[in-house]
Design a protein around this motif. Structure first.
Motif, PDB file in Angstrom:
ATOM      1  N   LEU A  93      -0.800   2.985  -5.744  1.00 30.36           N
ATOM      2  CA  LEU A  93      -1.499   4.269  -5.807  1.00 30.36           C
ATOM      3  C   LEU A  93      -2.153   4.470  -7.163  1.00 30.36           C
ATOM      4  O   LEU A  93      -3.273   4.977  -7.256  1.00 30.36           O
ATOM      5  N   GLY A 135       9.218  17.629   1.684  1.00 28.60           N
ATOM      6  CA  GLY A 135       8.537  16.698   0.789  1.00 28.60           C
ATOM      7  C   GLY A 135       9.287  15.383   0.692  1.00 28.60           C
ATOM      8  O   GLY A 135       9.163  14.669  -0.294  1.00 28.60           O
ATOM      9  N   ILE A 136      10.087  15.043   1.717  1.00 25.94           N
ATOM     10  CA  ILE A 136      10.854  13.805   1.696  1.00 25.94           C
ATOM     11  C   ILE A 136      10.249  12.813   2.684  1.00 25.94           C
ATOM     12  O   ILE A 136      10.248  13.066   3.888  1.00 25.94           O
ATOM     13  N   PRO A 137       9.711  11.699   2.204  1.00 28.52           N
ATOM     14  CA  PRO A 137       9.158  10.704   3.123  1.00 28.52           C
ATOM     15  C   PRO A 137      10.245   9.760   3.609  1.00 28.52           C
ATOM     16  O   PRO A 137      11.127   9.388   2.836  1.00 28.52           O
ATOM     17  N   PRO A 153       0.835  -1.202   0.000  1.00 31.38           N
ATOM     18  CA  PRO A 153       0.000   0.000   0.000  1.00 31.38           C
ATOM     19  C   PRO A 153       0.869   1.251   0.000  1.00 31.38           C
ATOM     20  O   PRO A 153       1.805   1.349   0.791  1.00 31.38           O
ATOM     21  N   GLY A 154       0.590   2.188  -0.890  1.00 29.79           N
ATOM     22  CA  GLY A 154       1.354   3.426  -0.934  1.00 29.79           C
ATOM     23  C   GLY A 154       2.453   3.404  -1.973  1.00 29.79           C
ATOM     24  O   GLY A 154       3.021   4.440  -2.295  1.00 29.79           O
ATOM     25  N   GLY A 158      12.780   6.752  -2.327  1.00 31.04           N
ATOM     26  CA  GLY A 158      12.901   7.996  -3.065  1.00 31.04           C
ATOM     27  C   GLY A 158      13.336   9.145  -2.176  1.00 31.04           C
ATOM     28  O   GLY A 158      14.080  10.030  -2.588  1.00 31.04           O
ATOM     29  N   GLY A 159      12.879   9.132  -0.918  1.00 27.55           N
ATOM     30  CA  GLY A 159      13.225  10.200   0.010  1.00 27.55           C
ATOM     31  C   GLY A 159      14.716  10.272   0.261  1.00 27.55           C
ATOM     32  O   GLY A 159      15.306  11.352   0.265  1.00 27.55           O
ATOM     33  N   GLU A 160      15.338   9.105   0.450  1.00 30.36           N
ATOM     34  CA  GLU A 160      16.775   9.090   0.736  1.00 30.36           C
ATOM     35  C   GLU A 160      17.588   9.597  -0.450  1.00 30.36           C
ATOM     36  O   GLU A 160      18.602  10.262  -0.287  1.00 30.36           O
ATOM     37  N   PRO A 200      15.498  10.674   7.561  1.00 30.27           N
ATOM     38  CA  PRO A 200      14.635   9.920   6.650  1.00 30.27           C
ATOM     39  C   PRO A 200      15.026   8.450   6.504  1.00 30.27           C
ATOM     40  O   PRO A 200      14.231   7.650   6.058  1.00 30.27           O
ATOM     41  N   HIS A 217      11.082  21.662  -5.591  1.00 28.51           N
ATOM     42  CA  HIS A 217      12.433  22.028  -5.173  1.00 28.51           C
ATOM     43  C   HIS A 217      13.033  23.086  -6.105  1.00 28.51           C
ATOM     44  O   HIS A 217      13.880  23.856  -5.694  1.00 28.51           O
ATOM     45  N   GLU A 224       8.101  15.770  -8.485  1.00 33.33           N
ATOM     46  CA  GLU A 224       8.905  15.908  -7.278  1.00 33.33           C
ATOM     47  C   GLU A 224       9.922  17.041  -7.437  1.00 33.33           C
ATOM     48  O   GLU A 224      10.183  17.790  -6.500  1.00 33.33           O
ATOM     49  N   MET A 270      16.663  11.806  -2.672  1.00 34.10           N
ATOM     50  CA  MET A 270      16.521  13.257  -2.734  1.00 34.10           C
ATOM     51  C   MET A 270      17.344  13.906  -1.627  1.00 34.10           C
ATOM     52  O   MET A 270      18.012  14.915  -1.849  1.00 34.10           O
ATOM     53  N   ALA A 271      17.306  13.307  -0.415  1.00 32.97           N
ATOM     54  CA  ALA A 271      18.065  13.854   0.708  1.00 32.97           C
ATOM     55  C   ALA A 271      19.554  13.838   0.389  1.00 32.97           C
ATOM     56  O   ALA A 271      20.279  14.766   0.755  1.00 32.97           O
ATOM     57  N   ALA A 326       5.254   7.987   3.222  1.00 35.05           N
ATOM     58  CA  ALA A 326       5.163   7.934   1.759  1.00 35.05           C
ATOM     59  C   ALA A 326       3.699   7.963   1.318  1.00 35.05           C
ATOM     60  O   ALA A 326       3.341   8.628   0.347  1.00 35.05           O
ATOM     61  N   VAL A 327       2.834   7.248   2.059  1.00 37.58           N
ATOM     62  CA  VAL A 327       1.413   7.257   1.702  1.00 37.58           C
ATOM     63  C   VAL A 327       0.808   8.637   1.977  1.00 37.58           C
ATOM     64  O   VAL A 327      -0.012   9.143   1.203  1.00 37.58           O
TER      65      VAL A 327
END
Lengths: 324, 494
Positions: A45, B317-319, A39-40, A187-189, B262, A212, A208, A191-192, B325-326
């Motif tokens: 999605l 905007g970083i999950p 999920p997610g 994906g978050g990591e 994160p 930024h 995304e 970008m970080a 993330a959801v």
């Protein structure tokens, strides 16, 4: 007991009706939509958004229910669909990973070719981004910096079979420059790592990247797309930037279990064609900066071959063993 | 103030209540987690206004952290991955007839830490998010090494057995597809193992199934677990609260800080908070036998982690986790653009959410404390009822998380492993610790080495990483100091 017996009778009658009117196929029970992410996740999605749009546009007489069959980079979901041979109430949402996993993992025995193609839905373009304070103003700047400092620059991305790495491999082969690819699962990591200055470049989804850019954190050098995206009218495509490479989009589409009747394929093709011509779909694509990638079943089957052949070359260039 | 104006609108109050109640229920049910619940509710949220929807979904997120401790304490079945550590002292407390106190402390710790987490989100979010960006793979590796060093604190009588259990955990973490080369490792030709073994399956198997198997063996008269009568005996005492003073602060701060990163997550936060609590405790040797701080620290940490995890989500905007993330996807679907400009452009939504989280935490405390005596009655059930129920909950929980019968078979296998470990006196916690940290630690190390072209010096050349690695070394030396101290005391005596 009585109720159960009555239900059984109704169910039996239902199955009889279904076979009797197979020519004009319509799903009689809720349709199970198999996705390979939890999920997610991206496919999950998309499937939930599609279920909502299908309901809003009244394209199906029944509801769509998402079933998460996670694991094996799509292998578990593909195998689940293959086991449902002939099942008329199940479809699946695939991505490119359903084609790549069987190339790299012996255990992933079911490829998209073993399932019934229905339609391709979405192409997800990408942009190539660097941090706003990086010295590179164009993709050519980045490539020449990579040439001057071989294997010093770094790119953050997903798995080694992801589109991010495909873009890198193509660029490296085309230009002779070399830089490192660092895999981050989330994906978050990724970008970080770019925002923190730990890597120099990243292939990123346009939606995304947009925020930024507005905040002045990153700069986009080129877009991995055949046409300029509406959100990035100023940014050159790979070809315009002087790199004659195929734009490798992330693909998403629909498949069904093997061995279903032809008229079912036609029915589903029609449902998804109507969906992709609807206003809700248009808005969904715009919100996410996706491109319409509709292809019917016959075109989709051809697409598999082109995609697989290109992926095999890229994996071999990257020194990754293919098992099939 | 603007936030409370939003959060106190009757409709939003109602959604907040719906969210925290749903969250508590989801937390209590093992297997079904907040990401799945939120994803399932997404279609419904299109009919709501975004503020109400966000308030409800966030309520599910932090509400689940309250509920997660319930089955950990009562049945040794971790309700959420972040509540595994709660089993270590929570379940022994239940066996001693102090289930009510454990549940009560969990609720109070959750409330305090949850509120501190929201305070952090409110006061320091943007600058903290910038600092979190200086964390990359080498720092994550050092953080995981710090966590793994906690193994010396989780050991029972034998350090050797603890280390062996940890190695098995690290090995299980290695099962699956190599993230960098896509080679299959230890999959025995099974495609179900390509994506590795789900942590929840191992935790429920080793803790719950193993425990039940070991208990069933005893052929004694089925005896009831002690549950004291009277409401007063079912709630934490003043002494309990006093014992937890430091644990409340520790859980709040550690949880929030790790939440902001994160790449870490609430399970790691709860382990590190438990380890820290034990490292500084004066009754270190009694951890694992049912001390109340051992429940308060991890339960606090996994709650303040929620506030921390919302920092990178809302400011950049970083999950950092499945649930965030959801939530990010939800924001996009509602037409927002999560990113650095989200808070300045949607102040009403952000402050409304923050205010609703204060209110939600109060609601959760008010909801959960009266439930404590009710839940504690579960243990009045005779074991021939209780054990099948634990089996049932475990199997349904694992199946509902993945929809895979293979995972149910794995559950049985890990249950057997848990049983054998118990018989041979191997501690289960180090195995879980190795499993939680193994995959992330391997990735961080290999990413670091890719960044440095294979030079290990990157791990000590970066200050944050160097400090954390030194701390890890200090923790590793704790048993040694303890021995030296004991030897010195003996020498003084004689």
């Amino acid at each position: 007991m009585k109720e159960i017996a009555a239900l059984a009778v109704i169910a039996f009658a239902g199955s009889f009706v279904e076979t009797a009117f197979a020519q004009g196929f319509r799903p009689a029970r809720p349709v199970e939509v198999v996705v390979h992410t939890g999920p997610g996740g991206g496919s999950d999605l998309l499937a939930r958004a599609v279920a909502l749009m299908v309901e809003r546009e009244k394209l199906l007489p029944v509801r769509m229910q998402v079933a998460n069959k996670t694991g094996g980079g799509g292998a578990v979901a593909a195998a689940y669909l293959a086991e449902k041979r002939g099942d008329q109430n199940t479809i699946g949402f695939f991505t490119g990973v359903w084609l790549t996993s069987p190339l790299t993992s012996k255990e992933a025995k079911i490829s998209l070719r073993d399932l019934t193609p229905i339609a391709r839905l979405v192409l997800e373009p990408a942009v190539i981004a660097v941090k706003a304070d990086a010295p590179y103003k164009t993709l050519a700047d980045f490539v020449s910096a990579a040439k001057q400092n071989p294997a010093q620059l770094k790119q953050s991305g997903g798995s080694i079979t992801s589109r991010d790495n495909v873009v890198r491999q193509l660029l490296q082969k085309h230009t002779g420059a070399r830089w490192a690819f660092i895999s981050f699962p989330g994906g978050g990591e990724r970008m970080a790592a770019l925002l923190g200055g730990h890597v120099n470049m990243m292939v990123i989804e346009p939606a995304e990247a947009g925020e930024h850019i507005r905040a002045g954190n990153i700069r986009v050098l080129a877009q991995v797309s055949d046409r300029r995206l509406p959100g990035f009218p100023e940014v050159p495509t790979l070809k315009e930037a002087g790199f004659n490479l195929p734009a490798v989009p992330q693909v998403r589409g629909v498949v069904a279990p093997p061995g279903i009747p032809k008229e079912n394929v036609a029915y589903w093709e029609d449902v998804f064609l109507k969906l992709t011509r609807s206003a809700s779909w248009r808005k969904f694509l715009d919100d996410n900066q996706f491109e319409d990638g509709y292809q019917n079943a016959a075109e989709l089957a051809k697409f598999y071959d082109a995609f697989t052949a290109r992926m095999r070359d890229i994996l071999e260039d990257a020194g990754i063993k293919t098992v099939r | 103030m603007q936030g409370f104006a939003v959060a106190l609108q009757p409709a939003n109050l109602l959604w907040c209540l719906v969210g925290v109640v749903l969250g508590t229920v989801v937390g209590i049910l093992p297997g079904l987690g907040p990401p799945a619940t939120i994803a399932m509710l997404l279609p419904l949220t299109f009919l709501m206004n975004p503020a109400g929807a966000m308030i409800m979904l966030a309520g599910i997120y932090y509400g689940a952290k309250y509920g997660g401790s319930t089955t950990s304490i009562l049945l040794n079945v971790p309700g959420e991955s972040a509540s595994v550590v709660t089993c270590l002292d929570g379940y022994p407390m239940a066996l001693q007839g102090r289930a009510g106190a454990a549940l009560g402390i969990a609720a109070i710790a959750s409330f305090i830490a949850g509120t501190v987490g929201v305070l952090g989100l409110m006061l320091v979010a943007p600058p903290l998010a910038k600092i979190a960006l200086s964390f990359s793979s080498p720092e994550y590796f050092a953080l995981m090494a710090l966590g793994l060093a906690m193994v010396v604190l989780l050991a029972g009588r034998s350090m050797m057995k603890a280390l062996l259990a940890m190695l098995v955990g690290l090995w299980i973490a290695g099962i699956g597809t190599d993230p960098f080369s896509t080679t299959s490792r230890f999959t025995f030709g099974r495609m179900e193992l390509l994506s590795g073994v789900d942590f929840v399956v191992v935790a429920i198997g080793v803790f719950a199934i193993g425990e039940v198997l070991a208990n069933m063996e005893a052929r004694e008269e089925t005896r009831l677990l002690p549950v004291p009568k009277g409401l007063r005996n079912l709630l934490p005492t003043a002494q309990d609260l006093k014992d937890c003073r430091f644990a409340f602060a520790n859980g709040s701060v550690v949880g929030f800080l790790i939440g902001v990163l994160p790449g870490a997550g609430s399970t790691i936060a709860s382990f590190i908070s438990y380890g820290l609590e034990k490292a500084v405790s004066r009754r270190r040797d009694r951890f694992g036998t049912g001390v109340v701080e051992g429940v308060a620290a991890p339960e606090g940490a996994n709650n303040s982690e929620t506030g921390g995890a919302l920092v990178p989500l809302l400011t950049l905007g970083i999950p950092g986790s499945g649930t965030t993330a959801v939530l990010l996807a939800a924001l996009v679907l509602w037409g927002f653009k999560p990113g650095p400009l989200f808070i300045p452009e949607n102040p009403a939504l952000f402050w409304g959410l923050v205010a609703s989280m204060y209110i939600g935490n109060v609601m959760l405390l008010v909801l959960n404390l009266p439930l404590v005596p009710v839940f504690a009655q579960v243990l009045r059930a005779p074991v021939f009822v209780l054990y099948p129920v634990i089996f049932g909950i475990s199997i349904v929980g694992v199946y509902s998380a993945s929809g895979s019968l293979f995972d149910v078979a794995l559950l049985a296998a890990f249950g057997l492993l848990g049983y054998v470990m118990r018989k041979l006196d191997y501690p289960a916690a180090p195995l879980i610790l190795g499993l939680v940290l193994g995959a992330a630690m391997e990735r961080a190390l290999r990413q670091s080495l890719m960044m440095s072209e294979g030079s290990l010096s990157i791990l000590v050349a970066r200050p944050i990483s160097a400090v954390m690695l030194s701390l890890a070394l200090l923790i590793l030396l704790i048993p040694f100091f303890t021995k030296v101290n004991a030897w010195r005391l003996r020498a003084l005596d004689s």
